[in-house]
Enzyme design. Structure first.
Site: not given
Ligand code: ARG
Length: 474
Positions: A39, A126, A171-172, A293, A299, A301, A306, A333, A338, A341
């Protein structure tokens, strides 16, 4: 991947490596065994916590008479040197030494000899790894807490600046009623401050010490777990050794708080994407947070927004991943743990970047308040104000007022005008008792100013909320 043949065994290392546990083994592990077992590739991030935990453990061992004070001095000096070496990039990371704990200890033994070999008394990897990971998570929480404070500050600044700026509330995603931009920003403030509160609450369960639980059952050495706990800034030692080494709900809880907050960030990010579009034109993103772009020169962006919207996939994926790792594991354990993480490291890195990018975008945000105001007045957004007026002034029951308003909206639609521009005569054909006073409530500004109920969108409410938020952020 460059696997060595899995029948090829690595030789026993003289110093460190298998000498940590290889007493009963005739040969070392196969290359594949080493590859799946190691690890160090990711847990080297725990080096500072590992060294701090070892120092606290050594200090306690000396104070309880388990090791000598000379050994303690040697250990601390040696650990300082190991830390310097790691920070100077001098430590050679070797998968044969599995993880950061063995790397630190093995280098310590090279530097200080026998004293270093006494460090692991009354302790196991451990409880050691659980301790390190909790310390790391606690540090991460504190750093994220500060970063979120900065983001909240940026949001409050924008809310204050635009406390009275009107925009359509949706709304919506259909225009519903006018709101203020400041109120909209403060909605995100409230969401994200709950996230921050969740983070702080989660910290109290992270901040308990497993150190001294040893492998699983505790130890026969006369150790003092309260001492190491308080030395490391933990609130208390965990009270059950089996639980101490095998609990990972602190990491699950942390990941779920990050996931919830990432969901919130994705909603704000999505609104930035929408608002920056040509269809909305509610804001312009700064050059610093836009990209071009390669084919369409015009453009601009909103890539950062995003990507923030997308990162929630990775962050909640980390939570799901660790949930599945932990499911059905027997006490205490298991090596499965392991795998705890990487998802946490990844989620923290992603979340930290999201917060930083969002902070930058919010700081730079240039709302196009004219376009927002124009849109706020469209789509009969003050129809509810008309209905409320019919209730308040003419005494109509709300359901009847709703019906009358619907007919008035239809009349306006037929004439192709907004409610505030609909001639009184047209309204009176629907409800003859309507008077010219009605126009007072049909403007967008009147609409938002009237919404003074607790938590409502009125500019004066926003200003109050901003003051409360500022005081809390101090
Ligand atoms: N690298 C291990 C982990 O991260 C450390 C604990 C190993 N314990 C053991 N008994 N093999 O979980």
């Amino acid at each position: 991947m460059d696997h060595k043949s899995d029948t090829e065994n690595t030789p026993q290392k003289q110093d460190g490596g298998q000498s940590m546990w290889g007493g009963r083994f005739a040969s070392g592990p196969s290359a594949i065994m080493q590859e799946i077992n190691a690890s160090i590739g990711f847990d080297k991030r725990l080096y500072r916590q590992d060294i701090a935990g070892s120092k606290a453990h050594a200090k306690m061992l000396a104070s309880c008479g388990v090791i000598s004070h000379e050994d303690y001095d040697a250990i601390v000096g040696g650990l300082d040197q190991v830390q310097e070496e790691i920070e100077a990039g001098k430590m050679v990371f070797d998968p044969a030494l599995e993880d950061i704990h063995m790397h630190v200890e093995s280098r310590l033994r090279e530097i200080v000899g026998d004293a270093g070999a006494r460090l692991h008394t009354g302790r196991s990897r451990n409880d050691q790894v659980a301790t390190d990971f909790r310390l790391w998570t606690r540090d991460a929480i504190d750093a994220l807490d500060a970063a979120m404070g900065k983001l909240l500050g940026a949001i409050v600044d924008q809310a204050e600046k635009h406390a009275a700026a009107v925009m359509p509330g949706f709304t919506h995603l259909q225009t519903a009623q006018p709101v203020t931009l400041g109120h909209h920003m403060m909605a995100y403030h409230d969401m994200l401050s709950r996230d921050r509160a969740r983070l702080r609450d989660c910290r109290t369960r992270v901040n308990e010490s497993p150190l001294g639980a040893a492998a699983l059952a505790g130890t026969s050495f006369p150790i003092d777990r309260h001492m190491t706990a308080s030395d490391l800034g933990f609130d208390r030692p965990m009270s059950n050794s089996l639980d101490a080494v095998s609990a990972r709900d602190f990491a699950l809880e942390f990941l779920s708080t990050l996931s919830i907050s990432a969901v919130h960030l994705s909603r704000l990010a999505d609104e930035i994407v929408l608002w920056a579009s040509a269809a909305f034109r509610f804001l312009t993103l700064s050059d610093g947070f836009s990209t071009g772009s390669s084919i369409m020169p015009q453009k601009r962006n909103p890539d950062a927004a995003e990507l923030i919207r997308a990162k929630v996939g990775r962050i909640s994926g980390a939570l799901q991943g660790l949930m599945m790792v932990m499911k059905g594991l027997p006490l205490a354990y298991s090596k499965d743990m392991q795998e705890d993480k990487e998802p946490v490291f990844q989620a923290v890195d992603d979340f930290e970047l999201c917060i930083a990018a969002m902070t930058g975008m919010i700081e730079d945000l240039k709302p196009n308040t004219e376009n927002m105001a124009a849109a706020a007045g469209q789509s009969f957004s003050t129809a509810t104000d008309l209905a409320d007026w019919l209730v308040r002034v003419l005494g109509l029951p709300f359901r009847d007022a709703h019906h009358v308003t619907g007919a008035v909206v239809k009349a306006a639609e037929t004439l192709g005008v907004d409610l505030k521009d609909l001639p009184l005569e047209a309204m009176r054909t629907v409800e003859p008792r309507i008077t010219v006073d009605v126009y007072d409530v049909l403007s967008v500004q009147a609409s938002v100013s009237s919404r003074t109920s607790y938590g409502g969108t009125a500019p004066e409410n926003v200003t109050k909320a901003v003051a409360v938020a500022r005081a809390a952020l101090k």
